[in-house]
Design a protein around this motif. Structure first.
Motif, PDB file in Angstrom:
ATOM      1  N   ALA A   1      26.888  23.796   1.256  1.00  0.00           N
ATOM      2  CA  ALA A   1      27.006  22.347   1.438  1.00  0.00           C
ATOM      3  C   ALA A   1      26.311  21.613   0.287  1.00  0.00           C
ATOM      4  CB  ALA A   1      26.410  21.931   2.777  1.00  0.00           C
ATOM      5  N   LEU A   2      25.152  22.082  -0.108  1.00  0.00           N
ATOM      6  CA  LEU A   2      24.440  21.480  -1.228  1.00  0.00           C
ATOM      7  C   LEU A   2      25.255  21.581  -2.516  1.00  0.00           C
ATOM      8  CD1 LEU A   2      21.810  20.162  -2.213  1.00  0.00           C
ATOM      9  CD2 LEU A   2      20.948  22.463  -2.643  1.00  0.00           C
ATOM     10  N   HIS A   3      25.859  22.729  -2.738  1.00  0.00           N
ATOM     11  CA  HIS A   3      26.729  22.928  -3.903  1.00  0.00           C
ATOM     12  C   HIS A   3      27.848  21.888  -3.921  1.00  0.00           C
ATOM     13  CE1 HIS A   3      29.829  24.896  -6.386  1.00  0.00           C
ATOM     14  NE2 HIS A   3      30.616  24.791  -5.341  1.00  0.00           N
ATOM     15  N   HIS A   4      28.516  21.700  -2.792  1.00  0.00           N
ATOM     16  CA  HIS A   4      29.627  20.738  -2.734  1.00  0.00           C
ATOM     17  C   HIS A   4      29.136  19.297  -2.894  1.00  0.00           C
ATOM     18  CE1 HIS A   4      32.908  23.452  -1.978  1.00  0.00           C
ATOM     19  NE2 HIS A   4      32.255  24.025  -0.990  1.00  0.00           N
ATOM     20  N   LEU A   5      27.985  18.977  -2.350  1.00  0.00           N
ATOM     21  CA  LEU A   5      27.474  17.612  -2.481  1.00  0.00           C
ATOM     22  C   LEU A   5      27.062  17.286  -3.917  1.00  0.00           C
ATOM     23  CD1 LEU A   5      25.459  17.192   0.820  1.00  0.00           C
ATOM     24  CD2 LEU A   5      27.646  16.148   0.206  1.00  0.00           C
ATOM     25  N   VAL A   6      26.493  18.250  -4.605  1.00  0.00           N
ATOM     26  CA  VAL A   6      26.121  18.037  -6.008  1.00  0.00           C
ATOM     27  C   VAL A   6      27.372  17.808  -6.852  1.00  0.00           C
ATOM     28  CG1 VAL A   6      25.169  19.194  -8.061  1.00  0.00           C
ATOM     29  CG2 VAL A   6      23.920  19.253  -5.901  1.00  0.00           C
ATOM     30  N   LEU A   7      28.404  18.626  -6.627  1.00  0.00           N
ATOM     31  CA  LEU A   7      29.652  18.439  -7.363  1.00  0.00           C
ATOM     32  C   LEU A   7      30.315  17.107  -7.002  1.00  0.00           C
ATOM     33  CD1 LEU A   7      31.165  22.022  -7.294  1.00  0.00           C
ATOM     34  CD2 LEU A   7      30.143  20.837  -9.220  1.00  0.00           C
ATOM     35  N   ALA A   8      30.247  16.722  -5.730  1.00  0.00           N
ATOM     36  CA  ALA A   8      30.830  15.444  -5.300  1.00  0.00           C
ATOM     37  C   ALA A   8      30.137  14.281  -5.987  1.00  0.00           C
ATOM     38  CB  ALA A   8      30.742  15.297  -3.788  1.00  0.00           C
TER      39      ALA A   8
ATOM     40  N   HIS B   1      35.240  17.422  -2.049  1.00  0.00           N
ATOM     41  CA  HIS B   1      33.964  18.137  -2.010  1.00  0.00           C
ATOM     42  C   HIS B   1      33.103  17.690  -0.822  1.00  0.00           C
ATOM     43  CE1 HIS B   1      33.783  20.902  -5.326  1.00  0.00           C
ATOM     44  NE2 HIS B   1      34.284  19.984  -6.150  1.00  0.00           N
ATOM     45  N   VAL B   2      33.167  16.410  -0.479  1.00  0.00           N
ATOM     46  CA  VAL B   2      32.419  15.926   0.691  1.00  0.00           C
ATOM     47  C   VAL B   2      32.969  16.574   1.954  1.00  0.00           C
ATOM     48  CG1 VAL B   2      31.939  13.889   2.105  1.00  0.00           C
ATOM     49  CG2 VAL B   2      31.681  13.779  -0.372  1.00  0.00           C
ATOM     50  N   LYS B   3      34.302  16.674   2.060  1.00  0.00           N
ATOM     51  CA  LYS B   3      34.907  17.340   3.218  1.00  0.00           C
ATOM     52  C   LYS B   3      34.515  18.817   3.257  1.00  0.00           C
ATOM     53  CE  LYS B   3      39.148  15.345   2.604  1.00  0.00           C
ATOM     54  NZ  LYS B   3      40.589  15.249   2.839  1.00  0.00           N
ATOM     55  N   LEU B   4      34.503  19.466   2.093  1.00  0.00           N
ATOM     56  CA  LEU B   4      34.116  20.872   2.035  1.00  0.00           C
ATOM     57  C   LEU B   4      32.633  21.062   2.364  1.00  0.00           C
ATOM     58  CD1 LEU B   4      36.182  21.978  -1.057  1.00  0.00           C
ATOM     59  CD2 LEU B   4      36.322  22.978   1.219  1.00  0.00           C
ATOM     60  N   ALA B   5      31.805  20.087   2.028  1.00  0.00           N
ATOM     61  CA  ALA B   5      30.383  20.168   2.365  1.00  0.00           C
ATOM     62  C   ALA B   5      30.196  20.143   3.881  1.00  0.00           C
ATOM     63  CB  ALA B   5      29.608  19.033   1.720  1.00  0.00           C
ATOM     64  N   GLY B   6      30.907  19.271   4.554  1.00  0.00           N
ATOM     65  CA  GLY B   6      30.844  19.254   6.018  1.00  0.00           C
ATOM     66  C   GLY B   6      31.369  20.535   6.618  1.00  0.00           C
ATOM     67  N   LEU B   7      32.401  21.066   6.015  1.00  0.00           N
ATOM     68  CA  LEU B   7      32.976  22.320   6.480  1.00  0.00           C
ATOM     69  C   LEU B   7      32.041  23.496   6.218  1.00  0.00           C
ATOM     70  CD1 LEU B   7      35.630  23.120   7.738  1.00  0.00           C
ATOM     71  CD2 LEU B   7      36.488  23.587   5.455  1.00  0.00           C
ATOM     72  N   ALA B   8      31.267  23.418   5.160  1.00  0.00           N
ATOM     73  CA  ALA B   8      30.338  24.501   4.829  1.00  0.00           C
ATOM     74  C   ALA B   8      29.257  24.666   5.885  1.00  0.00           C
ATOM     75  CB  ALA B   8      29.694  24.240   3.469  1.00  0.00           C
ATOM     76  N   LEU B   9      28.994  23.627   6.623  1.00  0.00           N
ATOM     77  CA  LEU B   9      27.960  23.712   7.655  1.00  0.00           C
ATOM     78  C   LEU B   9      28.441  24.450   8.889  1.00  0.00           C
ATOM     79  CD1 LEU B   9      26.521  20.115   7.337  1.00  0.00           C
ATOM     80  CD2 LEU B   9      25.625  22.228   6.336  1.00  0.00           C
ATOM     81  N   THR B  10      29.732  24.328   9.235  1.00  0.00           N
ATOM     82  CA  THR B  10      30.263  24.971  10.445  1.00  0.00           C
ATOM     83  C   THR B  10      31.676  25.498  10.210  1.00  0.00           C
ATOM     84  OG1 THR B  10      31.076  22.859  11.257  1.00  0.00           O
ATOM     85  CG2 THR B  10      28.893  23.550  12.010  1.00  0.00           C
ATOM     86  N   PRO B  11      31.848  26.611   9.491  1.00  0.00           N
ATOM     87  CA  PRO B  11      33.199  27.102   9.197  1.00  0.00           C
ATOM     88  C   PRO B  11      33.810  28.006  10.275  1.00  0.00           C
ATOM     89  CG  PRO B  11      31.632  28.436   8.037  1.00  0.00           C
ATOM     90  CD  PRO B  11      30.847  27.357   8.746  1.00  0.00           C
ATOM     91  N   VAL B  12      33.007  28.538  11.157  1.00  0.00           N
ATOM     92  CA  VAL B  12      33.521  29.467  12.161  1.00  0.00           C
ATOM     93  C   VAL B  12      34.283  28.684  13.226  1.00  0.00           C
ATOM     94  CG1 VAL B  12      32.917  31.242  13.850  1.00  0.00           C
ATOM     95  CG2 VAL B  12      31.619  31.052  11.718  1.00  0.00           C
TER      96      VAL B  12
END
Length: 122
Positions: free
Chosen positions: A81-88, A104-115
């Motif tokens: 999530a941190l990686h995606h937020l920095v890129l965003a 990237h913001v959407k992917l950051a949220g997804l990185a927190l709960t992907p299962v």
């Protein structure tokens, strides 16, 4: 238009994000204990490589998914999530980068709960 956006996304950094997801999945698979998270990480890697024209939907909201997501957050989710937020943030500075920053913001949220998520075509 989706093809053009996906190609631009991949060339200008999408390959880095997808590779980070694959790395997380491989590292968790190596530990044997992390095998339940591996399919979710690889599913999100594919989405991270080519996000335009696809959406993520909830597939399973059971107790097992909740527990796996909490453990995922502690083991790998926060740094993805941190990686995606920095890129965003870097992309949002430019006008042309705003659509990519939003992905990237959407992917950051997804990185927190992907299962318990599924990627489907729009």
């Amino acid at each position: 238009m989706r093809l053009l956006l996906n190609i631009l996304w991949f060339v200008f950094g999408g390959w880095i994000s997808g590779t980070a997801w694959i790395l997380a999945g491989v590292l968790l698979a190596i530990t044997i204990v992390g095998l339940p998270w591996t399919p979710a990480a690889f599913r999100m890697a594919g989405f991270s490589y080519w996000p335009f024209g696809r959406i993520v939907i909830d597939r399973d909201d059971g107790a097992a998914s909740c527990l796996l997501n909490v453990l995922w957050l502690l083991l790998a989710g926060w740094w993805l999530a941190l990686h995606h937020l920095v890129l965003a943030f870097g992309l949002a500075i430019t006008i042309i980068g705003i659509p990519f920053a939003w992905q990237h913001v959407k992917l950051a949220g997804l990185a927190l709960t992907p299962v318990g998520k599924a990627v489907v075509e729009v």
